[in-house]
Enzyme design. Structure first.
Site, PDB file in Angstrom:
ATOM      1  N   CYS A 205     -37.909  -0.988 -31.906  1.00 29.74           N
ATOM      2  CA  CYS A 205     -36.576  -1.140 -31.314  1.00 29.74           C
ATOM      3  C   CYS A 205     -35.503  -1.437 -32.355  1.00 29.74           C
ATOM      4  O   CYS A 205     -34.313  -1.385 -32.042  1.00 29.74           O
ATOM      5  CB  CYS A 205     -36.604  -2.243 -30.263  1.00 29.74           C
ATOM      6  SG  CYS A 205     -37.891  -2.007 -29.013  1.00 29.74           S
TER       7      CYS A 205
ATOM      8  N   HIS B  77     -29.872  -4.261 -28.691  1.00 31.84           N
ATOM      9  CA  HIS B  77     -30.975  -3.465 -28.156  1.00 31.84           C
ATOM     10  C   HIS B  77     -31.100  -3.746 -26.669  1.00 31.84           C
ATOM     11  O   HIS B  77     -31.089  -4.903 -26.240  1.00 31.84           O
ATOM     12  CB  HIS B  77     -32.266  -3.813 -28.890  1.00 31.84           C
ATOM     13  CG  HIS B  77     -33.501  -3.366 -28.193  1.00 31.84           C
ATOM     14  ND1 HIS B  77     -33.665  -2.086 -27.716  1.00 31.84           N
ATOM     15  CD2 HIS B  77     -34.646  -4.038 -27.861  1.00 31.84           C
ATOM     16  CE1 HIS B  77     -34.859  -1.981 -27.134  1.00 31.84           C
ATOM     17  NE2 HIS B  77     -35.456  -3.150 -27.219  1.00 31.84           N
TER      18      HIS B  77
ATOM     19  N   ASN C 205     -35.510   0.218 -21.064  1.00 28.80           N
ATOM     20  CA  ASN C 205     -35.714  -0.054 -22.486  1.00 28.80           C
ATOM     21  C   ASN C 205     -36.200   1.230 -23.153  1.00 28.80           C
ATOM     22  O   ASN C 205     -37.315   1.676 -22.909  1.00 28.80           O
ATOM     23  CB  ASN C 205     -36.744  -1.179 -22.645  1.00 28.80           C
ATOM     24  CG  ASN C 205     -37.025  -1.531 -24.095  1.00 28.80           C
ATOM     25  OD1 ASN C 205     -36.760  -0.760 -25.009  1.00 28.80           O
ATOM     26  ND2 ASN C 205     -37.608  -2.703 -24.305  1.00 28.80           N
TER      27      ASN C 205
END
Length: 343
Positions: A122, A268, A299
Site C-alpha cells: 500500500c 492510503h 482498499n
C-alpha cells in the site's frame, strides 16, 4: 578527479497528470455477506466501506493500467513516446517475470522506456513517486509514468470475516515530469520488518504449487484455498493511527509546511476509521479536504492514492495547484509520505 560528466536533469519534479480506472462491476456489502456471518452495519462501522469494484476476467492488471495511463498521459499533455520510464507497483501480477511494466509500456506506445515493477504494498505509489522524482532530477528520464494497480479480488478469502469486505480492484497512474520549482517534497519512508507478520500472504507460492494439503488452508468444502491476504486488524489499526500520523507530520516538517498550509490530505484508503483517526491526531484544520474514496472503492492497496487523487480532482473537491499530503502504509510493514502539488 572524476572523469564522469555530471548529470543534467531538471532542478525539480512535479506531478503533471493523473488518471484512474475502476472496474465496471460494483459490489455492495450484500454480496460479501453471502460468504461471511456479518451485517452491512458491521462492515460500514468497522471500515466505512459500502461498495467496492471487482474486475472481470478481461479487466486484467495490464488492461486496467493501460486505461489509467492513457488518461494520465493525456492529462499531462504529453505523448506516450515521451515517457522515459514506467514504474508499476502491484502485488497482484502473478507472473514472476517478465515485469508487467514492460507489457504496459508496449501497449501504451511508449517506445523503449526503462520499465520495472516494485512490490511495496500500500506504500507502493509513494515509493514509485520517489523513484520517478529521482530519475527526473538525475536526468535519466524526462517523464516517468508511475502506476499503482491491483486485482485484490484475486487475493481475497471470501470466508475470512476479518478481510473479505476490505479489498477492491483498480488502477491509478500519474505522469511525473520536470519543474523549475519544488512540487514534490522530501519523502519520509521506511520499513518495520519486525511487524511483517501482521499483513501477509497466507501461503507462499512454492507451498501452494507443491500442494501438500497438510500445509494448506482448506475451504468449507475441503478444497485447497488459493493464497490470500490476511492481517491482524487491531495491530495494523494501532500502528497506522499512531505511528503513521508521526510519519505524516515528519513529511510536512521536511517540506517546510504546517497543517494550516495544506489544502488536501490523501492517505492510503485502508479504512475510514484509520483515516478519521489520523485527521484527528494530526489536528488538520477544517478547510483541509480529506480523501475518503474507500467508501465506494474499498482498499485497492498501491492504487488507492492515485485513484483518490483522480476522483478529488474530477469532482472539484480539490483543484490543480493545491498542496496535498499523501501517505501510504501497509504490508512489510512499509510506509512512504510526502507533500505534493496536485496536477
Amino acid at each position: 578527479m572524476s572523469k564522469i560528466k555530471p548529470s543534467k536533469g531538471a532542478p525539480y519534479a512535479r506531478i503533471l497528470g493523473v488518471g484512474g480506472y475502476r472496474p465496471t462491476r460494483v459490489v455492495p456489502n450484500e454480496v460479501i455477506l453471502e460468504t461471511i456471518d456479518s451485517s452491512d452495519e458491521w462492515i460500514r462501522s468497522r471500515s466505512g466501506i459500502s461498495t467496492r469494484h471487482w474486475a472481470s476476467p478481461e479487466e486484467t492488471v495490464t488492461a486496467m493500467s493501460v486505461e489509467a495511463s492513457g488518461k494520465a498521459i493525456a492529462d499531462a499533455g504529453i505523448t506516450p513516446e515521451q515517457i522515459g520510464a514506467v514504474v508499476v507497483s502491484t502485488v497482484s501480477h502473478f507472473k514472476q517475470t517478465p515485469a508487467v511494466a514492460t507489457e504496459i509500456a508496449d501497449k501504451i506506445g511508449a517506445g523503449k522506456p526503462a520499465a520495472f515493477d516494485i512490490s511495496a504494498g500500500c506504500a507502493g505509489f509513494g515509493y514509485g513517486l520517489t523513484l520517478a522524482k529521482g530519475m527526473i532530477v538525475e536526468g535519466s528520464a524526462e517523464y516517468v509514468l508511475v502506476i499503482g494497480v491491483e486485482r485484490l479480488s484475486d487475493l481475497t478469502d471470501l470466508e475470512d470475516r476479518a478481510t473479505a469486505f476490505l479489498f477492491g480492484d483498480g488502477a491509478g497512474a500519474v505522469v511525473v515530469g520536470p519543474s523549475d520549482e519544488p512540487h514534490i517534497g522530501p519523502t519520509v519512508w521506511g520499513s518495520e520488518g519486525d511487524k511483517s507478520e501482521t499483513i501477509k500472504q497466507t501461503v507462499p507460492w512454492n507451498e501452494f504449487h507443491v500442494g501438500d494439503v497438510s500445509k494448506l488452508p482448506l475451504n468449507e468444502a475441503g478444497d485447497i484455498k488459493f493464497p490470500a491476504i490476511t492481517q491482524e486488524g487491531q495491530a495494523v489499526f494501532r500502528w497506522a493511527v499512531f505511528e503513521m500520523a508521526k510519519v505524516a507530520q515528519q513529511a510536512m516538517d521536511a517540506a517546510g509546511i504546517t497543517a494550516d498550509d495544506l489544502d488536501v490530505f490523501i492517505p492510503h484508503q485502508a479504512n475510514m476509521r484509520i483515516i478519521d483517526s489520523m485527521v484527528k491526531t494530526l489536528k488538520l484544520p477544517e478547510h483541509v479536504t480529506v480523501a475518503r474514496d474507500v467508501e465506494t472503492t474499498g482498499n485497492t492497496s498501491a492504487a488507492s492514492i492515485p485513484l483518490a487523487m483522480e476522483r478529488l480532482l474530477a469532482t472539484g473537491k480539490a483543484k490543480s495547484g493545491d498542496t496535498a499530503l499523501v501517505i501510504g502504509f501497509g504490508a512489510g510493514l512499509v510506509y512512504a509520505a510526502t507533500v505534493v502539488t496536485l496536477p
